[in-house]
Design a protein around this motif. Structure first.
Motif, PDB file in Angstrom:
ATOM      1  N   ILE A   1       0.841  -1.207   0.000  1.00 28.34           N
ATOM      2  CA  ILE A   1       0.000   0.000   0.000  1.00 28.34           C
ATOM      3  C   ILE A   1       0.872   1.252   0.000  1.00 28.34           C
ATOM      4  O   ILE A   1       0.600   2.228  -0.718  1.00 28.34           O
ATOM      5  N   ALA A   2       1.946   1.227   0.804  1.00 31.41           N
ATOM      6  CA  ALA A   2       2.830   2.389   0.908  1.00 31.41           C
ATOM      7  C   ALA A   2       3.526   2.687  -0.413  1.00 31.41           C
ATOM      8  O   ALA A   2       3.698   3.851  -0.790  1.00 31.41           O
TER       9      ALA A   2
ATOM     10  N   LEU B   1       5.434  13.113  -1.763  1.00 32.72           N
ATOM     11  CA  LEU B   1       6.186  12.177  -0.928  1.00 32.72           C
ATOM     12  C   LEU B   1       7.496  11.791  -1.602  1.00 32.72           C
ATOM     13  O   LEU B   1       8.511  11.580  -0.933  1.00 32.72           O
ATOM     14  N   GLY B   2       7.477  11.700  -2.924  1.00 28.88           N
ATOM     15  CA  GLY B   2       8.709  11.414  -3.645  1.00 28.88           C
ATOM     16  C   GLY B   2       9.666  12.582  -3.603  1.00 28.88           C
ATOM     17  O   GLY B   2      10.875  12.399  -3.468  1.00 28.88           O
TER      18      GLY B   2
ATOM     19  N   ILE C   1      10.374  10.523   1.302  1.00 23.90           N
ATOM     20  CA  ILE C   1       9.890   9.742   2.438  1.00 23.90           C
ATOM     21  C   ILE C   1       9.827   8.282   2.022  1.00 23.90           C
ATOM     22  O   ILE C   1       9.118   7.930   1.076  1.00 23.90           O
ATOM     23  N   PRO C   2      10.553   7.385   2.679  1.00 23.39           N
ATOM     24  CA  PRO C   2      10.583   5.978   2.253  1.00 23.39           C
ATOM     25  C   PRO C   2       9.262   5.272   2.498  1.00 23.39           C
ATOM     26  O   PRO C   2       8.476   5.644   3.374  1.00 23.39           O
ATOM     27  N   ALA C   3       9.022   4.210   1.718  1.00 24.86           N
ATOM     28  CA  ALA C   3       7.773   3.460   1.832  1.00 24.86           C
ATOM     29  C   ALA C   3       7.621   2.836   3.209  1.00 24.86           C
ATOM     30  O   ALA C   3       6.501   2.684   3.715  1.00 24.86           O
ATOM     31  N   SER C   4       8.729   2.468   3.845  1.00 28.21           N
ATOM     32  CA  SER C   4       8.640   1.839   5.159  1.00 28.21           C
ATOM     33  C   SER C   4       8.047   2.784   6.196  1.00 28.21           C
ATOM     34  O   SER C   4       7.253   2.362   7.054  1.00 28.21           O
ATOM     35  N   VAL C   5       8.396   4.067   6.124  1.00 30.37           N
ATOM     36  CA  VAL C   5       7.831   5.046   7.057  1.00 30.37           C
ATOM     37  C   VAL C   5       6.341   5.251   6.765  1.00 30.37           C
ATOM     38  O   VAL C   5       5.515   5.315   7.687  1.00 30.37           O
ATOM     39  N   ILE C   6       5.988   5.338   5.477  1.00 34.67           N
ATOM     40  CA  ILE C   6       4.580   5.483   5.109  1.00 34.67           C
ATOM     41  C   ILE C   6       3.790   4.270   5.592  1.00 34.67           C
ATOM     42  O   ILE C   6       2.699   4.399   6.166  1.00 34.67           O
TER      43      ILE C   6
END
Length: 466
Positions: A14-15, A25-26, A30-35
């Motif tokens: 999802i992230a 966000l790009g 911001i990395p997908a793991s944080v999202i």
């Protein structure tokens, strides 16, 4: 365990979709793991509030148990996948950079402890180690926050909320580091601090998201698949490093207990409390410290028998990076709102102190200590490192030095061994709250740190003027 793992995969998927759908966000990197962690955290809170589900509480507890093991995997791969560095002619430049990192990180510790002593402790009665959350979250990042969670929760420290507070601090630092870093990039371009023209940097940042990604394979460089799956081989080396770490932890703990029993049993000093006994102190050191040496031992052993080439550093790094991504998701998603909200005012004080210190280090100290020709580029790497991760620093560097021609990246890499084993998640970070803060008055610790920092600043400025 299975449900938690599947849900983690779903959150990451999802992230990735959210990151692709929301360009901002790009832009902010911001990395997908944080999202994924934030989405998971929101889902847990909504489900718990709406349905009062015990399953959500169990899921959060399961996630909270992951960081300790995952960070041990990450540390096992650090020295396993990193061959020994060769000597370089740039030792003086690396020394100046290493000195700057020590100033930044020790300064974060000192200013955090000072704010705790003067403001936070009188108001909220927190342990002295509360002041180390700046270094833990900002300079250390999510990995260090997860590792220090075990340290904070030890009997010597008794900061049970340390893991949650550290992860929250790391998340704030990561977002703040990118946003404020872009601000400093614009300031540096307008004031002529950079080697690159603003137009070139801007063009690079605009095309960065549209350029094709160069694909590379992992796990194929050291053996043929008909012998053993190349990826599995690297997993085996990591597993052996973990096993060596477990053996070291058990051996050191047992040895400390035997020595303590032999020398103190029946003596006048035998009334030492459990908190200050040697075995208790040694036992409070978490597994990841030992797996770090486990990775070094496995690499050394393979090198001695002429098989060091069987370690594929790229694959090891990919495995540990994957573990770090999962760690970040689990750590953020399992944040304890009740615990964090009770300490939020103190955390705000630390964040404000950290913001002032990192800005001072970049704008005032960096041009006076770092090499003149690329002080701003190198300062940006340090700024990213001191507010989130080294990766953040290199993201900022790429905005002003897209081709990495300034030499800042090389200086940073050469200086890393001078600081990373000790501060920002190293031995001093871990040892200070366990070995020093419970036994030494906080004002004395602050005074010593301030004296060391002033000495390092004076030394750095003198060296830079030669």
């Amino acid at each position: 365990m299975t449900f938690a793992f599947i849900l983690t995969a779903i959150l990451l998927a999802i992230a990735v979709g959210i990151r692709r759908l929301i360009p901002l966000l790009g832009v902010l990197f911001i990395p997908a793991s944080v999202i994924a962690g934030i989405v998971g955290f929101a889902a847990i809170q909504i489900a718990t509030f709406a349905f009062e589900s015990d399953q959500m509480i169990e899921l959060s507890s399961e996630w909270k148990s992951w960081p300790g093991m995952l960070i041990a995997v990450v540390f096992a791969g650090m020295l396993l996948g990193r061959p020994s560095s060769s000597a370089s002619d740039s030792i003086i430049r690396a020394g100046r950079q290493g000195l700057m990192v020590w100033i930044i990180v020790l300064g974060q510790t000192a200013i955090g402890l000072l704010a705790t002593w003067l403001i936070i402790q009188p108001m909220f009665g927190v342990p002295s180690a509360f002041g180390m959350l700046i270094e833990t979250g900002f300079a250390g990042g999510h990995g260090t926050a997860a590792a220090m969670g075990e340290v904070f929760a030890s009997e010597q420290v008794e900061l049970d909320a340390g893991l949650d507070l550290g992860v929250l601090m790391a998340t704030v630092g990561l977002v703040y580091g990118i946003v404020s870093g872009v601000f400093w990039v614009n300031v540096g371009i307008r004031r002529g601090w950079t080697r690159k023209e603003a137009s070139g940097s801007t063009a690079s940042s605009k095309t960065q998201s549209t350029e094709p990604i160069e694909k590379s394979s992992i796990g194929t460089a050291v053996v043929k698949p008909d012998l053993i799956d190349p990826l599995l081989l690297q997993v085996i080396w990591l597993t052996l490093a973990m096993a060596v770490g477990w053996c070291l932890q058990w051996s050191v703990g047992s040895l400390a207990g035997l020595i303590e029993h032999f020398f103190l049993s029946g003596s006048p000093d035998s009334n030492l409390t459990d908190r200050t006994s040697a075995s208790a102190i040694v036992g409070s050191f978490p597994l990841f410290i030992y797996t770090l040496f486990g990775g070094w031992a496995v690499r050394l052993g393979l090198t001695k028998i002429g098989s060091g080439n069987l370690i594929d550093s790229m694959t090891v790094n990919r495995i540990t990076s994957s573990a770090m991504d999962v760690l970040i998701v689990a750590a953020i998603a399992s944040l304890n709102v009740t615990v964090v909200s009770g300490q939020l005012s103190g955390l705000v004080v630390l964040v404000l102190a950290a913001i002032l210190w990192t800005a001072f280090c970049l704008a005032w100290l960096s041009p006076r200590i770092l090499p003149t020709e690329h002080w701003f580029e190198l300062g940006l790497i340090n700024y990213g490192m001191s507010t989130g991760t080294t990766a953040t620093g290199f993201v900022l560097l790429k905005l002003v030095d897209p081709e990495l021609q300034s030499g800042a990246a090389e200086d940073y890499a050469l200086a890393a061994p001078l600081s990373s084993p000790f501060i920002g998640g190293g031995m001093i970070t871990i040892g200070l709250p366990i070995l020093i803060l419970p036994l030494v008055p906080l004002p004395a610790v602050i005074a010593v740190l301030v004296a060391i920092i002033i000495g390092l600043i004076v030394t750095g400025i003198k060296v830079a003027r030669r």
